[in-house]
Design a protein around this motif. Structure first.
Motif, PDB file in Angstrom:
ATOM      1  N   VAL A 257       8.668  31.480  54.163  1.00  0.00           N
ATOM      2  CA  VAL A 257       8.177  30.390  54.625  1.00  0.00           C
ATOM      3  C   VAL A 257       6.598  30.505  54.279  1.00  0.00           C
ATOM      4  O   VAL A 257       6.024  29.292  54.432  1.00  0.00           O
ATOM      5  N   HIS A 258       5.983  31.374  53.877  1.00  0.00           N
ATOM      6  CA  HIS A 258       4.702  31.603  53.222  1.00  0.00           C
ATOM      7  C   HIS A 258       4.689  32.264  52.153  1.00  0.00           C
ATOM      8  O   HIS A 258       3.894  33.320  51.901  1.00  0.00           O
ATOM      9  N   PRO A 259       5.563  31.853  51.020  1.00  0.00           N
ATOM     10  CA  PRO A 259       5.438  32.399  49.793  1.00  0.00           C
ATOM     11  C   PRO A 259       4.125  32.434  49.036  1.00  0.00           C
ATOM     12  O   PRO A 259       3.981  33.415  48.220  1.00  0.00           O
ATOM     13  N   LEU A 260       3.153  31.496  49.148  1.00  0.00           N
ATOM     14  CA  LEU A 260       2.009  31.788  48.530  1.00  0.00           C
ATOM     15  C   LEU A 260       1.097  32.894  49.298  1.00  0.00           C
ATOM     16  O   LEU A 260       0.199  33.571  48.599  1.00  0.00           O
ATOM     17  N   GLU A 261       1.354  33.493  50.559  1.00  0.00           N
ATOM     18  CA  GLU A 261       0.911  34.562  51.016  1.00  0.00           C
ATOM     19  C   GLU A 261       1.491  35.843  50.767  1.00  0.00           C
ATOM     20  O   GLU A 261       0.628  36.854  50.870  1.00  0.00           O
ATOM     21  N   TYR A 262       2.507  35.739  50.197  1.00  0.00           N
ATOM     22  CA  TYR A 262       3.512  36.820  49.764  1.00  0.00           C
ATOM     23  C   TYR A 262       3.886  36.890  48.312  1.00  0.00           C
ATOM     24  O   TYR A 262       5.063  36.938  48.266  1.00  0.00           O
ATOM     25  N   LYS A 263       2.869  36.459  47.592  1.00  0.00           N
ATOM     26  CA  LYS A 263       3.302  36.365  46.290  1.00  0.00           C
ATOM     27  C   LYS A 263       3.859  37.587  45.568  1.00  0.00           C
ATOM     28  O   LYS A 263       5.151  37.469  44.790  1.00  0.00           O
ATOM     29  N   MET A 264       3.513  38.871  45.737  1.00  0.00           N
ATOM     30  CA  MET A 264       4.155  39.876  45.240  1.00  0.00           C
ATOM     31  C   MET A 264       5.529  40.127  45.706  1.00  0.00           C
ATOM     32  O   MET A 264       6.513  40.456  44.734  1.00  0.00           O
TER      33      MET A 264
END
Length: 298
Positions: A257-264
């Motif tokens: 839901v927060h892909p930009l915060e968990y890119k890796m």
């Protein structure tokens, strides 16, 4: 069904991983599209995505191999579901001004598009009647229900099989199971019915976890790639229903839901999925060539 072997364990577990990793990636894709694209770009892209999914599924009709047809139906249904179903709800929710469900602090709990999904329950019932009374399904749940309904019937209803292609069957069943899962969750989350912290909602999550464990035990006995991937679809979605309820109740943070915060983390999931599918396709191609060679030199 035979016991678990080294091959069946490998096939079953990797099939589970392939289908499992599509779930967070599908969620993340929607979030990224909504974040980076304008409304017009979003809807045009969604239309193209759904069309690609439909064409991929239809292409699966004309390719050979149980595994390839299954993968065509799997990824075709995922693109179609995201493009023409989920984003269709996004479009009409935005166009009609449907408001999201929020908590006391004003945080969005449920997006407007998901609030519209329960309105499709009547169409879902039509599909269930078709599967129950007209189609000879390979689904253990429908086989169980058909035995119950027809075992003591004086006017026995003959459930006939239909001519089918693996790609189309995978496509239809994937979309139907996703649809069923969304309906179940949306009705369970609705405070007018239960609520996301209601004991029955928690019970549904626990039941899904237990059910997925039993299904996984069966999946690990399957040594055929195509069949294993098809069986992994309901196994993963039933398990994912449990995951969704946990995320809804803030047991953990949903990184998809927060892909930009968990890119890796999302990138690793994507790479693992691509590599696994690529290896599977290469293996399927080599096996097909070996079978042809054996026939030629027999």
């Amino acid at each position: 069904m035979s016991n678990i072997t080294r091959k069946s364990f490998l096939v079953g577990s990797l099939s589970f991983v392939i289908v499992l990793f599509t779930m967070p990636l599908g969620h993340a894709l929607m979030i990224l599209m909504e974040h980076f694209l304008t409304h017009h770009q979003l809807y045009y892209s969604a239309f193209v995505m759904g069309a690609i999914g439909l064409m991929l599924t239809i292409l699966g009709i004309f390719i050979n191999g149980d595994t390839r047809q299954t993968l065509a139906g799997l990824f075709g249904s995922l693109f179609f579901w995201t493009g023409w179903i989920e984003f269709a709800y996004v479009y009409f929710a935005h166009r009609l001004g449907v408001q999201p469900q929020t908590d006391a602090m004003g945080n969005i709990i449920t997006k407007p598009e998901y609030l519209m999904i329960p309105s499709s329950v009547g169409f879902w019932v039509i599909f269930m009647v078709l599967y129950l009374f007209s189609i000879k399904s390979g689904c253990d749940f429908f086989i169980f229900l058909q035995k119950i309904f027809f075992r003591k019937s004086k006017t026995r209803i003959e459930v006939k099989p239909i001519a089918h292609n693996i790609s189309i069957v995978t496509f239809v069943e994937m979309n139907t199971i996703l649809w069923t899962s969304y309906l179940l969750l949306m009705f369970a989350y609705d405070d007018h019915f239960l609520g996301d912290r209601h004991p029955i909602t928690i019970g549904i999550a626990i039941a899904c976890l237990i059910g997925s464990i039993f299904m996984m035990a069966h999946l690990l006995k399957i040594s055929s790639w195509g069949y294993a991937i098809r069986y992994a679809i309901p196994t993963v979605i039933v398990f994912w229903t449990f995951v969704e309820v946990l995320g809804r109740n803030d047991v953990f943070k949903e990184i998809w839901v927060h892909p930009l915060e968990y890119k890796m983390e999302m990138f690793v999931i994507l790479i693992v999925l691509i590599v696994t599918v690529a290896v599977l396709l290469i293996h399927s191609s080599h096996r097909k060539k070996n079978m042809k060679t054996n026939v030629l030199y027999r």
